[in-house]
Design a protein around this motif. Structure first.
Motif, short mmCIF file in Angstrom:
data_model
loop_
_atom_site.label_atom_id
_atom_site.label_comp_id
_atom_site.label_asym_id
_atom_site.label_seq_id
_atom_site.Cartn_x
_atom_site.Cartn_y
_atom_site.Cartn_z
N PHE A 177 -5.39 7.39 3.40
CA PHE A 177 -4.81 6.23 4.11
C PHE A 177 -5.83 5.10 4.12
O PHE A 177 -7.05 5.30 4.04
CB PHE A 177 -4.38 6.61 5.53
N VAL A 178 -5.27 3.87 4.25
CA VAL A 178 -6.04 2.63 4.34
C VAL A 178 -5.57 1.86 5.58
O VAL A 178 -4.36 1.70 5.79
CB VAL A 178 -5.86 1.74 3.09
N THR A 179 -6.50 1.41 6.40
CA THR A 179 -6.16 0.66 7.62
C THR A 179 -6.80 -0.73 7.57
O THR A 179 -7.84 -0.93 6.93
CB THR A 179 -6.66 1.39 8.88
N GLY A 180 -6.16 -1.64 8.26
CA GLY A 180 -6.68 -3.01 8.30
C GLY A 180 -5.71 -3.94 9.00
O GLY A 180 -4.79 -3.50 9.71
N LEU A 181 -5.91 -5.25 8.78
CA LEU A 181 -5.06 -6.27 9.36
C LEU A 181 -4.61 -7.24 8.28
O LEU A 181 -5.37 -7.57 7.36
CB LEU A 181 -5.79 -7.07 10.45
N VAL A 182 -3.37 -7.69 8.40
CA VAL A 182 -2.79 -8.65 7.48
C VAL A 182 -2.06 -9.71 8.29
O VAL A 182 -1.59 -9.44 9.41
CB VAL A 182 -1.83 -7.95 6.49
N SER A 183 -2.00 -10.90 7.76
CA SER A 183 -1.32 -11.99 8.45
C SER A 183 0.15 -11.66 8.65
O SER A 183 0.81 -11.10 7.76
CB SER A 183 -1.47 -13.28 7.63
N GLU A 191 4.60 -5.71 2.32
CA GLU A 191 5.33 -4.44 2.28
C GLU A 191 6.13 -4.31 1.00
O GLU A 191 6.16 -3.23 0.37
CB GLU A 191 6.24 -4.36 3.50
N ARG A 192 6.79 -5.38 0.55
CA ARG A 192 7.60 -5.31 -0.69
C ARG A 192 6.72 -5.06 -1.91
O ARG A 192 7.08 -4.28 -2.79
CB ARG A 192 8.38 -6.62 -0.85
N ILE A 193 5.57 -5.75 -1.97
CA ILE A 193 4.69 -5.56 -3.13
C ILE A 193 4.16 -4.12 -3.18
O ILE A 193 4.07 -3.50 -4.25
CB ILE A 193 3.55 -6.58 -3.10
N PHE A 195 5.62 -1.45 -2.04
CA PHE A 195 6.72 -0.55 -2.43
C PHE A 195 6.98 -0.61 -3.93
O PHE A 195 7.19 0.41 -4.58
CB PHE A 195 7.98 -0.94 -1.64
N ARG A 196 6.97 -1.82 -4.49
CA ARG A 196 7.25 -1.96 -5.92
C ARG A 196 6.10 -1.46 -6.78
O ARG A 196 6.30 -0.89 -7.84
CB ARG A 196 7.54 -3.43 -6.24
N ALA A 197 4.86 -1.73 -6.32
CA ALA A 197 3.71 -1.33 -7.14
C ALA A 197 3.55 0.19 -7.20
O ALA A 197 3.13 0.74 -8.22
CB ALA A 197 2.44 -1.96 -6.59
N THR A 198 3.89 0.87 -6.10
CA THR A 198 3.72 2.34 -6.06
C THR A 198 5.05 3.08 -6.23
O THR A 198 5.08 4.31 -6.11
CB THR A 198 3.11 2.74 -4.72
N ARG A 199 6.13 2.33 -6.51
CA ARG A 199 7.46 2.90 -6.71
C ARG A 199 7.90 3.73 -5.50
O ARG A 199 8.53 4.76 -5.62
CB ARG A 199 7.51 3.76 -7.96
N LEU A 241 -5.67 -1.18 -2.78
CA LEU A 241 -6.85 -2.00 -2.49
C LEU A 241 -6.75 -3.38 -3.14
O LEU A 241 -7.11 -4.40 -2.54
CB LEU A 241 -8.12 -1.29 -2.98
N LYS A 242 -6.24 -3.43 -4.37
CA LYS A 242 -6.08 -4.72 -5.04
C LYS A 242 -5.04 -5.60 -4.32
O LYS A 242 -5.22 -6.82 -4.19
CB LYS A 242 -5.68 -4.50 -6.50
N ILE A 243 -3.96 -4.97 -3.87
CA ILE A 243 -2.93 -5.73 -3.16
C ILE A 243 -3.49 -6.26 -1.84
O ILE A 243 -3.21 -7.40 -1.44
CB ILE A 243 -1.69 -4.85 -2.92
N CYS A 244 -4.31 -5.48 -1.15
CA CYS A 244 -4.93 -5.95 0.10
C CYS A 244 -5.84 -7.15 -0.15
O CYS A 244 -5.83 -8.12 0.63
CB CYS A 244 -5.72 -4.81 0.74
N ASP A 245 -6.61 -7.10 -1.23
CA ASP A 245 -7.48 -8.23 -1.54
C ASP A 245 -6.66 -9.48 -1.89
O ASP A 245 -7.03 -10.60 -1.53
CB ASP A 245 -8.40 -7.88 -2.71
N ALA A 246 -5.54 -9.28 -2.59
CA ALA A 246 -4.71 -10.42 -2.98
C ALA A 246 -4.09 -11.10 -1.76
O ALA A 246 -3.93 -12.32 -1.74
CB ALA A 246 -3.63 -9.97 -3.96
N PHE A 247 -3.73 -10.33 -0.75
CA PHE A 247 -3.10 -10.89 0.45
C PHE A 247 -4.11 -11.27 1.53
O PHE A 247 -3.72 -11.69 2.61
CB PHE A 247 -2.10 -9.88 1.03
N GLY A 248 -5.39 -11.13 1.24
CA GLY A 248 -6.40 -11.49 2.22
C GLY A 248 -6.42 -10.57 3.42
O GLY A 248 -6.80 -10.99 4.52
N ALA A 249 -6.02 -9.34 3.23
CA ALA A 249 -6.01 -8.37 4.33
C ALA A 249 -7.42 -7.80 4.52
O ALA A 249 -8.09 -7.44 3.55
CB ALA A 249 -5.02 -7.25 4.05
#
Length: 889
Positions: A177-183, A191-193, A195-199, A241-249
């Motif tokens: 698991f990965v924890t953090g904060l997102v805007s 959430e949509r990205i 779901f689509r990235a990990t099918r 992890l890449k998606i979190c970096d892209a969204f500034g999480a």
């Protein structure tokens, strides 16, 4: 132009500009900076740029002229004149800059760490709540499943059960698991990205945070969600992890063990408390340092501006051949010669220079700048003249007459909103008295108001308001530190709390005055519009006083007649006489001593009477002011020794104007004195159409026909008198001048070079074009002849605006205020008063004031000043520290 300082200059003379001289200064290099500094403090030299052909980077002191950069607001403390060494100041400022930069960098790092720890603490709490609840739910679900298996009977074989058991154990996979904060605004897309990235092979849990928190990266308040993403496999982890970096999480580590979670929360809380204390201590230290800088910022800022101005001036001086001295040229008033020489000598002594500066006066044909020494009262009127054009050097200054004529013509047009006296008082600040009169006059209080005791009380109230207004507006910034405020008091500090004595029985203490006005009116800086109004406060005061004077002439206040000077000279001859008519009035007393007899007010004859009076008065005032302009042109011609303008401009212009409109003014005065019924329109029209016809009933004095023929002949003769002789005489003068110059003695080489150098900046020798001179004289003649008619007609605006303004005030007063007052309904009365106030303020106090001001401006600029004023000069801008804020280097 400049304010006269006590003890510095001889008495002020506004009629002619100060006598100027072009001086040359030769200053040694070692005393150049100090010399320019002392000259700037003196503020009586306007330097010429002798390096205009060089770029800014090629000048001598280009490297030392730096732009001022500062990010601290100045304090409100007074700036004292103390000497500051620039080298010491530069080192001190560099140290302060380095210290502040380091403090800001450390503060930013600590603040970012603090914000990260705050976010981490929130993640630990929100995620810590999720694991126990999820574990409790999974345990309950497992027990339910085991209970269902025990109830149902299994028909599977032992082999199959053993195989299933062995299969389940081998397929067990541990989830990460990965924890953090997102805007919060990006949570749905996040959430949509995922779901689509990990099918869909992830489990996402989001918990919103109630209050906005500070983002560690941007430093802004944001609404965020705590998220937990459960995944299986390294490939899914990398995508997450890449998606979190892209969204500034922002991601934070988290332990599954509850004991470790409590230990981490305790540890993070301790670090937050320590960082908070450190940050507060750093902010306190930085605030103390900034306050120390702010206390001295104004002094440093002024010092740097002075140094910039000094080096800017030094760059206007040229190096001599030996490169040991600076040579400068500057304009200065003649009266300042001794002061400049004293300053140069003092600079040489203070700088320990072995060679003193050289001061010498240069002879040039270049036109000098125009310099009028004005004060607070005359500066605003001078600005009105300068807005049209700066006077030519030592040309007669119309600003002297504008001080009286401008507010007077304004007051003639500006018949008060309910009588001139009332509106002048309103502009002077008599609002409570105005409201009292407005309410009292239509009622039974009016007769009591005419009693001497009531008048004395009213005058006292008005004088108190006037004096208080002058005290407030005249000196509003005696505690301000801004050097540009012209209203700054020159009183010592121990005398700034004296009482303001209004009369023998009433005084107002300074503390009480400040309590009434409020501290904000004393300390706040003026805005652009407010500063413009404040600068013209004396113009407004003069317009108000003249409006009150014209109110006395019309003997009315708020559209109600006043018997201020004596009873009316007229009375009704019988009981059938009514107030609505003046035909039944007979003269029973001597003529009213001052102004219009109040018996005319309210009668049907009032409008025709005042219409005729104001129209004739406008012509008289216009002809008088135009004659004044022509007389000033004679003063100019005499001062400059131009006899041609006297004989072929002043004399024919006086003859032409007074033969026609001066004669009309004479007829008006004679008609007023004799009470004749002659038709002046008929006289003036047939003076041109049929000059030989008999006048009949229109004759006002003996030999009037002969006088009109002579005046008409003089007017016709004055036109070619203005047109023809002057161009031919100018041509003859030009030929004689050049014929004399061809036989003059040869000058020395140095004198010739010097004169050629200065003539290059002046007009030089221009060729005489007779055709151009003749066309110019023709245009000037036609302009004056036609202008004599059009300018006289233009002065009729005094009549038109005065009449229109008076009728508007009467309409607002009678059709709004008195009409509403006649009803017993309180709602109608309140609405009528409100409409009356808005109409009075909006239309009469604002629009009509602006209209009368602009028309008075036009009468001075066009009708008055075109008779004598050239206005092609340029202002004298001395190099002075007082004007340092207005200049851009």
């Amino acid at each position: 132009m400049g304010d006269t300082r006590a003890g510095c200059c001889p008495p002020m003379d506004l009629f002619r500009s100060e006598t100027m001289q072009l001086v040359q200064l030769i200053i040694p290099m070692e005393s150049a900076r100090l010399t320019v500094y002392y000259l700037c403090k003196l503020g009586l030299l306007q330097f010429k740029d002798l390096n205009s052909d060089k770029s800014p980077f090629q000048r001598t002191y280009a490297g030392q002229e730096q732009m001022l950069k500062a990010g601290v607001s100045p304090s409100a403390k007074s700036v004292e004149e103390t000497e500051i060494d620039m080298d010491v100041l530069e080192v001190k400022l560099a140290e302060l800059e380095a210290e502040l930069t380091e403090m800001n960098a450390n503060g930013e790092k600590l603040q970012r760490s603090y914000n990260e720890l705050v976010e981490y603490k929130i993640v630990l709490r929100k995620a810590g709540d999720f694991f126990p609840s999820a574990q409790h739910s999974a345990t309950a679900r497992q027990r339910e499943m085991e209970l269902n298996q025990m109830i149902e009977e299994s028909i599977e074989t032992p082999f199959l059960q053993e195989q299933a058991t062995s299969t389940d154990v081998s397929k067990q996979v541990k989830l990460g698991f990965v924890t953090g904060l997102v805007s919060r605004g990006k949570s749905m897309a996040f959430e949509r990205i995922l779901f689509r990235a990990t099918r869909g092979n992830v489990f996402l849990k989001q918990v919103p945070i109630e209050a906005p928190i500070t983002d560690p990266v941007s430093g802004e308040k944001m609404e965020k969600n705590v998220f937990m993403v459960f995944y299986s496999g390294e490939r899914a982890k990398n995508k997450i992890l890449k998606i979190c970096d892209a969204f500034g999480a922002n991601r934070y580590p988290f332990a599954e063990d509850c004991g470790k979670q409590a230990l981490m929360i305790s540890e993070v809380s301790g670090k937050i408390s320590e960082l908070k204390s450190t940050i507060d201590a750093g902010l306190l230290h930085r605030d103390h340092l900034l306050r120390t800088i702010s206390d001295q910022f104004e002094q440093w800022n002024l010092k740097v501006k002075k140094e910039k101005s000094i080096h800017h001036t030094l760059n206007m001086l040229s190096l001599d051949v030996t490169k040991k001295c600076l040579v400068g040229e500057a304009w200065s008033p003649v009266f300042a010669t001794k002061q400049i020489q004293d300053v140069l000598q003092r600079a040489s002594v203070d700088s320990n220079s072995q060679v003193g500066a050289i001061f010498q006066v240069l002879h040039t044909r270049e036109s000098p700048p125009t310099y009028f020494r004005t004060n607070k009262f005359t500066s605003a009127f001078q600005e009105i003249v300068d807005a049209y054009g700066v006077a030519k050097y030592q040309e007669a200054n119309p600003g002297v007459y504008t001080i009286v004529t401008f507010p007077f013509l304004f007051a003639v047009m500006f018949v008060s909103y309910i009588g001139e006296l009332g509106e002048g008082a309103e502009r002077e600040g008599f609002e409570p008295s105005v409201k009292f009169i407005n309410k009292a006059i239509p009622s039974v209080v009016y007769p009591r108001l005419m009693q001497p005791q009531m008048l004395q009380l009213l005058i006292r109230v008005l004088s108190e308001r006037l004096h208080l207004w002058v005290c407030i507006v005249g000196q509003p910034y005696y505690t301000s530190t801004n050097r540009r405020h012209r209203g700054r008091s020159t009183m010592p500090r121990n005398q700034q709390h004296e009482n303001f004595v209004i009369n023998d029985s009433l005084s107002l203490s300074g503390s009480k005055l400040r309590e009434m006005v409020g501290p904000t009116n004393i300390h706040l800086k003026l805005g652009d519009i407010t500063e413009m109004i404040f600068g013209g406060r004396y113009v407004i005061m003069m317009m108000s006083l003249f409006s009150i004077f014209t109110g006395f002439i019309y003997n009315e206040c708020f559209s109600v007649a006043f018997d201020l000077f004596a009873p009316s000279a007229y009375a009704c001859r019988d009981l059938s006489c009514r107030d609505a008519y003046s035909i039944g009035l007979i003269k029973v007393r001597d003529t009213y001593p001052f102004g219009v007899d109040p018996a005319w007010h309210g009668t049907r004859s009032e409008l025709p009477f005042l219409n005729s009076l104001k129209m004739k008065m406008s012509i008289l005032l216009g002809v008088a002011q135009m004659n004044l302009g022509i007389l000033i042109s004679y003063s100019n011609a005499t001062f400059f020794g131009n006899s041609l303008n006297i004989w072929f401009q002043f004399i024919p212009q006086m003859i032409f104007l007074n033969s026609l409109f001066g004669y009309l003014s004479l007829l008006i005065i004679v008609k007023w004195c004799t009470g004749s019924q002659a038709d002046l329109y008929h006289i003036m029209i047939y003076m041109f159409l049929s000059p030989t016809d008999e006048l009949g009933d229109n004759q006002l004095f003996p030999y009037q026909k002969t006088v009109q023929l002579v005046l008409l002949l003089l007017a016709l003769v004055s036109v070619p008198w203005m047109l023809l002789p002057k161009p031919f005489l100018l041509k003859k003068q030009h030929e004689n001048r050049h014929q004399d110059q061809s036989y003059t003695q040869v000058q020395s080489t140095d004198d010739a070079l010097s004169e050629a150098n200065h003539d290059s900046h002046g007009h030089g020798h221009e060729e005489f074009e007779f055709s151009e001179v003749f066309v110019h004289q023709l245009i000037h003649t036609i302009e004056f002849v036609l202008g004599a008619v059009s300018n006289t007609a233009s002065y009729l605006r005094l009549w038109a605006l005065s009449l229109a303004h008076s009728q508007l005030s009467i309409v607002f007063y009678e059709k709004v205020l008195l009409l509403a007052w006649g009803y017993d309904n309180m709602v109608i009365l309140v609405v009528g008063i409100i409409i009356f106030i808005f109409a009075t303020v909006g239309v009469l106090l604002i629009m009509e004031t602006l209209s009368a001001f602009l028309h008075a401006l036009r009468l001075h600029w066009v009708e008055f000043q075109n008779k004598f004023y050239e206005g092609d000069g340029y202002k004298f801008y001395p190099f002075s520290f007082i004007l340092i804020d207005d200049q851009d280097y």
